[in-house]
Design a protein around this motif. Sequence first.
Motif, mmCIF file in Angstrom:
data_model
loop_
_atom_site.group_PDB
_atom_site.id
_atom_site.type_symbol
_atom_site.label_atom_id
_atom_site.label_comp_id
_atom_site.label_asym_id
_atom_site.label_seq_id
_atom_site.Cartn_x
_atom_site.Cartn_y
_atom_site.Cartn_z
ATOM 1 N N HIS A 153 -2.245 10.443 -1.668
ATOM 2 C CA HIS A 153 -1.506 11.870 -2.186
ATOM 3 C C HIS A 153 -2.777 12.592 -3.006
ATOM 4 O O HIS A 153 -3.670 11.907 -3.324
ATOM 5 C CB HIS A 153 -0.448 11.489 -3.285
ATOM 6 C CG HIS A 153 0.983 11.085 -2.614
ATOM 7 N ND1 HIS A 153 1.975 10.998 -3.264
ATOM 8 C CD2 HIS A 153 1.206 10.868 -1.362
ATOM 9 C CE1 HIS A 153 2.900 10.526 -2.450
ATOM 10 N NE2 HIS A 153 2.599 10.619 -1.324
ATOM 11 N N GLY A 154 -2.502 13.872 -2.955
ATOM 12 C CA GLY A 154 -3.562 14.828 -3.576
ATOM 13 C C GLY A 154 -4.373 15.211 -2.283
ATOM 14 O O GLY A 154 -4.121 14.694 -1.351
ATOM 15 N N ALA A 155 -5.372 16.084 -2.607
ATOM 16 C CA ALA A 155 -6.337 16.416 -1.506
ATOM 17 C C ALA A 155 -7.524 16.075 -1.532
ATOM 18 O O ALA A 155 -8.070 15.577 -2.773
ATOM 19 C CB ALA A 155 -6.363 18.207 -1.814
ATOM 20 N N ASN A 156 -7.863 15.740 -0.492
ATOM 21 C CA ASN A 156 -9.350 15.183 -0.540
ATOM 22 C C ASN A 156 -9.958 15.309 0.884
ATOM 23 O O ASN A 156 -9.546 14.835 2.053
ATOM 24 C CB ASN A 156 -9.110 13.355 -0.322
ATOM 25 C CG ASN A 156 -10.554 12.395 -0.016
ATOM 26 O OD1 ASN A 156 -11.483 13.167 -0.165
ATOM 27 N ND2 ASN A 156 -10.093 11.321 0.147
ATOM 28 N N PRO A 157 -11.083 15.846 0.823
ATOM 29 C CA PRO A 157 -11.923 16.439 2.024
ATOM 30 C C PRO A 157 -12.608 15.311 2.887
ATOM 31 O O PRO A 157 -12.868 15.530 3.759
ATOM 32 C CB PRO A 157 -12.928 17.178 1.312
ATOM 33 C CG PRO A 157 -12.700 17.671 -0.029
ATOM 34 C CD PRO A 157 -11.802 16.630 -0.425
ATOM 35 N N ARG A 176 -10.722 12.825 3.463
ATOM 36 C CA ARG A 176 -9.690 11.799 3.800
ATOM 37 C C ARG A 176 -9.792 11.158 5.249
ATOM 38 O O ARG A 176 -10.400 11.917 6.310
ATOM 39 C CB ARG A 176 -8.416 12.859 3.994
ATOM 40 C CG ARG A 176 -7.072 11.875 4.332
ATOM 41 C CD ARG A 176 -5.948 12.765 4.478
ATOM 42 N NE ARG A 176 -5.608 13.528 3.338
ATOM 43 C CZ ARG A 176 -4.796 13.194 2.575
ATOM 44 N NH1 ARG A 176 -4.315 11.999 2.640
ATOM 45 N NH2 ARG A 176 -4.666 13.960 1.277
ATOM 46 N N PRO A 231 0.764 -1.238 0.247
ATOM 47 C CA PRO A 231 0.021 0.095 0.135
ATOM 48 C C PRO A 231 0.928 1.100 0.214
ATOM 49 O O PRO A 231 1.993 1.376 0.371
ATOM 50 C CB PRO A 231 -0.757 -0.082 1.461
ATOM 51 C CG PRO A 231 -0.079 -1.177 2.280
ATOM 52 C CD PRO A 231 0.836 -1.966 1.144
ATOM 53 N N LYS A 232 0.365 2.283 -0.578
ATOM 54 C CA LYS A 232 1.065 3.746 -0.403
ATOM 55 C C LYS A 232 1.055 4.266 0.740
ATOM 56 O O LYS A 232 2.262 4.676 1.021
ATOM 57 C CB LYS A 232 0.330 4.399 -1.630
ATOM 58 C CG LYS A 232 1.221 5.555 -1.997
ATOM 59 C CD LYS A 232 1.092 5.933 -3.334
ATOM 60 C CE LYS A 232 1.990 7.356 -3.667
ATOM 61 N NZ LYS A 232 1.711 7.728 -5.118
ATOM 62 N N GLY A 233 0.167 3.834 1.668
ATOM 63 C CA GLY A 233 0.017 4.513 3.073
ATOM 64 C C GLY A 233 -0.585 5.763 3.187
ATOM 65 O O GLY A 233 -1.625 6.099 3.738
ATOM 66 N N VAL A 234 0.005 6.728 2.432
ATOM 67 C CA VAL A 234 -0.427 8.308 2.310
ATOM 68 C C VAL A 234 -1.298 8.155 1.122
ATOM 69 O O VAL A 234 -1.011 7.412 -0.162
ATOM 70 C CB VAL A 234 0.494 9.296 2.333
ATOM 71 C CG1 VAL A 234 1.194 9.503 1.024
ATOM 72 C CG2 VAL A 234 -0.197 10.842 2.481
ATOM 73 N N THR A 294 -7.862 9.028 8.152
ATOM 74 C CA THR A 294 -6.489 8.863 8.633
ATOM 75 C C THR A 294 -6.161 7.293 8.757
ATOM 76 O O THR A 294 -7.286 6.589 9.076
ATOM 77 C CB THR A 294 -5.652 9.592 9.584
ATOM 78 O OG1 THR A 294 -6.225 9.220 10.616
ATOM 79 C CG2 THR A 294 -5.788 11.066 9.223
ATOM 80 N N TRP A 295 -5.209 6.659 8.712
ATOM 81 C CA TRP A 295 -4.732 5.359 9.281
ATOM 82 C C TRP A 295 -5.278 5.221 10.550
ATOM 83 O O TRP A 295 -6.219 4.073 10.916
ATOM 84 C CB TRP A 295 -3.166 5.048 9.072
ATOM 85 C CG TRP A 295 -2.914 3.767 9.757
ATOM 86 C CD1 TRP A 295 -2.761 2.731 8.722
ATOM 87 C CD2 TRP A 295 -2.451 3.502 10.888
ATOM 88 N NE1 TRP A 295 -2.404 1.645 9.626
ATOM 89 C CE2 TRP A 295 -2.154 2.115 10.844
ATOM 90 C CE3 TRP A 295 -2.163 4.015 11.985
ATOM 91 C CZ2 TRP A 295 -1.605 1.441 11.861
ATOM 92 C CZ3 TRP A 295 -1.743 3.433 13.072
ATOM 93 C CH2 TRP A 295 -1.495 2.194 13.240
#
Lengths: 591, 591
Positions: B132-136, B138, B127-130, B140-141
Motif C-alpha cells: 500500500h502507498g505510492a512507490n515509484p 514498485r 504477506p500483504k500481497g499489495v 509487481t508480483w
Amino acid sequence: MSDVDQWLSDFGSALSARDTAAAAALFHDESFWRDLVAFTWNLKTVEGPGEIEAMLDTQLEHIQPSGWHVTEPPDTADGVTTAWIAFETAAGRGNGLLRLRDGKAWTLLTALYELKGHEEPRGTHRPKGVEHGANPDRVTWLEQRMQEAETLGYSEQPEVVIVGGGQGAIGLGARLRQLGVPTIICERNERPGDSWRKRYKSLCLHDPVWYDHLPYIKFPDNWPIFSPKDKIGDWLEMYTRVMELNYWGSTTVRNASFDEDEGRWTVQVERHGQALTLRPRQLVLATGMSSQPNMPEIEGMDVFKGDQHHSSKHPGPDQYAGKKCVVIGSNNSAHDICAALWENGADVTMVQRSSTHIVRSDTLMEIGLGDLYSEKALANGITTEKADMIFASIPYRIMHEFQIPLYDQMRERDKDFYDRLEAAGFDLDWGDDGSGLFMKYLRRGSGYYIDVGASELVANGDIKLVRGKVARLTEHAVVMEDGTQLPADLVVYATGYKSMNGWAAELISPEVADKVGKVWGLGSDTTKDPGPWEGEQRNMWKPTQQPNLWFHGGNLHQSRHYSLYLALQLKARMEEIETPVYGLQEVHHLA
Amino acid sequence: MSDVDQWLSDFGSALSARDTAAAAALFHDESFWRDLVAFTWNLKTVEGPGEIEAMLDTQLEHIQPSGWHVTEPPDTADGVTTAWIAFETAAGRGNGLLRLRDGKAWTLLTALYELKGHEEPRGTHRPKGVEHGANPDRVTWLEQRMQEAETLGYSEQPEVVIVGGGQGAIGLGARLRQLGVPTIICERNERPGDSWRKRYKSLCLHDPVWYDHLPYIKFPDNWPIFSPKDKIGDWLEMYTRVMELNYWGSTTVRNASFDEDEGRWTVQVERHGQALTLRPRQLVLATGMSSQPNMPEIEGMDVFKGDQHHSSKHPGPDQYAGKKCVVIGSNNSAHDICAALWENGADVTMVQRSSTHIVRSDTLMEIGLGDLYSEKALANGITTEKADMIFASIPYRIMHEFQIPLYDQMRERDKDFYDRLEAAGFDLDWGDDGSGLFMKYLRRGSGYYIDVGASELVANGDIKLVRGKVARLTEHAVVMEDGTQLPADLVVYATGYKSMNGWAAELISPEVADKVGKVWGLGSDTTKDPGPWEGEQRNMWKPTQQPNLWFHGGNLHQSRHYSLYLALQLKARMEEIETPVYGLQEVHHLA
C-alpha cells in the motif's frame, strides 16, 4: 427446555400441523425470514407474520419441513439469542440461523445445502478413485476425462452452459461438477485467470484473502492478504484443472435463443475459430458486473490524437512515463490507474464527476470485515462457512442500520485523512444514508474506492484533481464544462460498467433483456438503485422472468456462497424435482 | 499439579540447572527420546537414561531449552499418560509428545517446528500481497517472479539444488520457498507430475488420501481415496505453480562435485539441451526410492525376441491383448501390471521368486491406518498434523510390537482370502517377525502388495502363478530352473529398485556413495535390512557423512512430515545458525 428449543419445537409442530397462522405468530411484527431455496425455491425475504403466513400457505404442502434442531449451543447477547439450526424438507436438507427476542423470532435464515439422494461425494462419501477388483471393461480416470472432453458439446449436450469464465463461473462450475451436472464454461480468453492477468499490472484484489476463498479449496495460509492479479489468475487456472471443469477457453458465445417447447437453448459459439451449436437446458450469464464497459460519448473523442481507452483496456503505465494522462472517473479503477501512472513518472490528472466514497483498506479490514473474515475471526471459531451464513442472515432491509455505526467509527478513526482529502478539493460521500461501502456495492456496485495509497497522492497534489463534467475533447486536450483545458497524451475512461442484462440484450435479444429487467441492486430508492423495494438483489442467483436463464456473479464472497444455491436450483431441475418458485420477482426497471 | 505438569516442571528445572543426571533420571530404564532437529540437529533416538544423559551433556549448553508446557489437557489410558507439549530452544520453537508411566517418561518426542527470527509468513504473518502507498520503484508480483526466473541459476546462485522433481522434491521445495531459501528443483521430465503420468495407465496411489496430503494445501474433501496417477500428476503440477517453485523441467543433472574449501557444489546440468553450471551450497537427492530400476541379468535376455522392460518402463496393457505375458516379480508393481494385462485380454503369468506379504487395501485402511488417517480420525480431532506427530512418536525400536497385533487381526479377518491364495500356490509371508507391511516398508522398502484386486485373479488362476528362479530366456520363452518353459511375447521385470545412494555414485562419485553408505532401512537385522541397529532410517532427511549432501524421499506421508525438518536444517545452515550435530550416523553397509 431453552428458549430456542421451545421455539423450534413450537415452530416444527405448527408446520407439521400445517397451521400457518400459528407458525407466523411465532415471529415478531417486525421480523424477517430470509430463505435460500429451501422453502421458496427462490432467494426471498418475507417480512412480518402476514407475509410469512402467505408464503407458508403456498409452499408448506410441497416443502414438508421437519426435524428442526440446534446444531450447537445458542448464544445470547443484548437480549438477542442466536442459534445455528438445521432441518429437512421433502427434497433436501437445510441449515440456518435464528435470532430470538423475548422468545419470538426476529430473523430467520433458512438455506438448502443438499438435495436428498444427490448428496455431494465429499468426506465420508468421497469417490474411491480406483475401482478395486478386476474388470476387463475398466476405464481409467484419464480415459474418462478425455472421453468427456471429446464428447461433451459435440455428441452429448451439456445440461448447463455458463457464459463467461471468471471466478464466478469457475466456482459455480466446480459445484455443478460435484453435483454431476454436465456443464461447459465458455470464456473468450485462452486460459482461466486471463481476465485478471489482462488487467493493469498493479492490480491486486481489494478484498482480503479470508473473504475470497473459492468453494472446496481454500487459499493456503501463506496466501497474501491482497492477492496480486497474476497470482489469483494462476490460482483460478489451477483450480479449474484440479476441479476437472469443462472449461472452453478461446470460445466466444455469438448468440443464444430459447426454444420454449423443447425447453432448451440454442447457443451459437465459436471455439478456437470453429462454429458450434450447443443445446443446453440452462443458460447462466456469469459475465460479471465488470464486463460490459460503459464508454461515455463525448464530443471530440474522434478527433483526439492521443491514446484513449476504457479502464478495462488500460495496459498499465509502462509506456506513459513523462506523458500527460487524464483519468476520467474517481472510483476504484480510476484511483488504481492514477497511482500506477504517477509511480511510473506520468503527469496525472483525475477528473471527479460526482462524489465518491473512500475507505482506507486497513480500516475497512478491521472495522468492516474483521469480525467475520480475518485471522481473528478464524481464531474465534468463525469459519468462512459460518461467516457467510452470518452475513446472509442479516436482512437487506435493515442491513444499513448495522453498517452506519461502523462507518461512523471509520470516519472518526481516519478524520485527519478525510480532512486532508477534502482540503485538496475531493468530493467525499458516505452513501445516501451514511451506510458506506458495502451497501453501495449491493445497491449500485459502484461509487467508491478502497484506499490502498492513491488518496494520499490526491491529498498532496501528486495526482492533480479536477472536478466537474467533461465538455469535449480536442486533438490534445480534455476540455471541462467550465472551460478548463487539460492537456492529454492519454485519456482513460474509468467510467464503470453496464448492467448485466446488457449481456442478455447482446447475446439473446433486447426483448429478453427487457423481460428480465435490471440486474443487481435492492430497490433501496438511493442513487442508482431506484425503488420499489425488492428484498433481494435483482435477478441474481435465482429464477428470472425468462425461464432457464440465470445470472451469476458478484465478488468472490458472493460467488462462493450463492453459487451453492444456484447449483442446487440447476441440479433440482435436471433431476426433475418439483421446484415451485414462490414470489418470482417482478420487473420494475429495464436497466 | 498433574503428573505431566510435575514432570515438565522437574524436567525443565533440571535442564535449566544443566543437571543432566537429574533430567535423565526422569526417564524409565526402558525409555526412548526421539528428537527431530530440536536437540540434536539430527534425527536421532536415544534410549534409556544413560544415552539421554550423554546426549544432554553434549548438547544442552548449546540448545538452552526452556518454557516446557502442555498445549492441551493430557490423556490417560492403560496406565500411560500422553501429553502434547511445547518448548523453546535458543534457536527455535518446538513441540512434541510425551508419554508417562508411573510419573516417569517412557517416550518423548521433541521436534523443532520453526527458527526464531525466521518464522514462516503464514496466518497472522502472511504477506500483504499489495504494497500500500505510492512507490515509484514498485515491482509487481509478476515482475518479481519473472526476474527470479531469469536470474536464479544464471546471475544468482541458489542455496539449494534438489535433484529429482517428484512429490518429495515439490513438498520440500514449497517449505524452502516459505523459508526464503533460494532453491532450484531439477527434473528430467517436462512437467511436474510427469513421473506419475508416465507410469502404467491403471496405476492409482495405494495409500489413501488422508495419508497423502502435501504441506500447506490439503487435498479437498472431494478428492478420491486412491488418487489416479494422472490426477495426482495434475495436482503436483498445480501445486508447483501456486507455491511458486523454481521448477526446472526437462533438466538433466549430469554430475556434481563438492568443493570443500568453498563449501559449494558444482552441479553440471542440461536444461532444455543447454549446459549450465549451478553452484549451490546444499545438494538434495530426492530421486526417490523408485528411480533406479534394478534390472536382473539373465542369460538369454539378448536373444529374447519379444518385448522386455523393467516395470517402471511398462507402457500399459493396450498393445498386449491376446499376447503371452510373463511378469517376473510378485510385489506391488507386478500385481498391478498383471491385473491390467489380464483385464485387457492378455495371457498372464506371474513368476514369484520369493515370499510376498499381502494385505487387502480395505483391511489395511481400517486396521492399519484408520485410527490416524481417515475420516473417522478427523472426526475424532486427529488432524493430519497430529497424526504425523503421533506416528513419529512411536520409537522405531519398539514399533513392530505395536504393528504385530494389527497384522494378527488382519490375518484373522481375511483368513479365507489367505487360505485361497495359499491353495493357489502363492508363497505368503508377514515379515520376519510378523510385523507386516509398514515395517517392511521402513526396513527394506519392498516385499509386499496392497491388494486392490489382483490377488483374486491369482487365487482363481486367471493370473497363472509360477514359483521359483528364472534360469534363462530363449527367443520366445522364459525358462525356469526346474525346466518349466513359459512362452512369452512380453517379459516385464518387476524386480524393484536400487538403493538411493546408487544415485550418489552416478551423479557424484562411487567414493562419495560409499562414504555415505546405504540409504533407507533401520538396521533391524531382518531380510534386506542388516544390523547393527541404527535407530533411525539410514541417511534420510538428516546430515550424512558427506557434508552438504542430503537424501529426501519416502511416501507422501514421510515426504510431507520430514521435509519440515530437512527444510529447517537447510535454512539454519543458510542463516549460519550453529547446528552442532549429535550422533552423526556411522556407515555399516555400502548399499
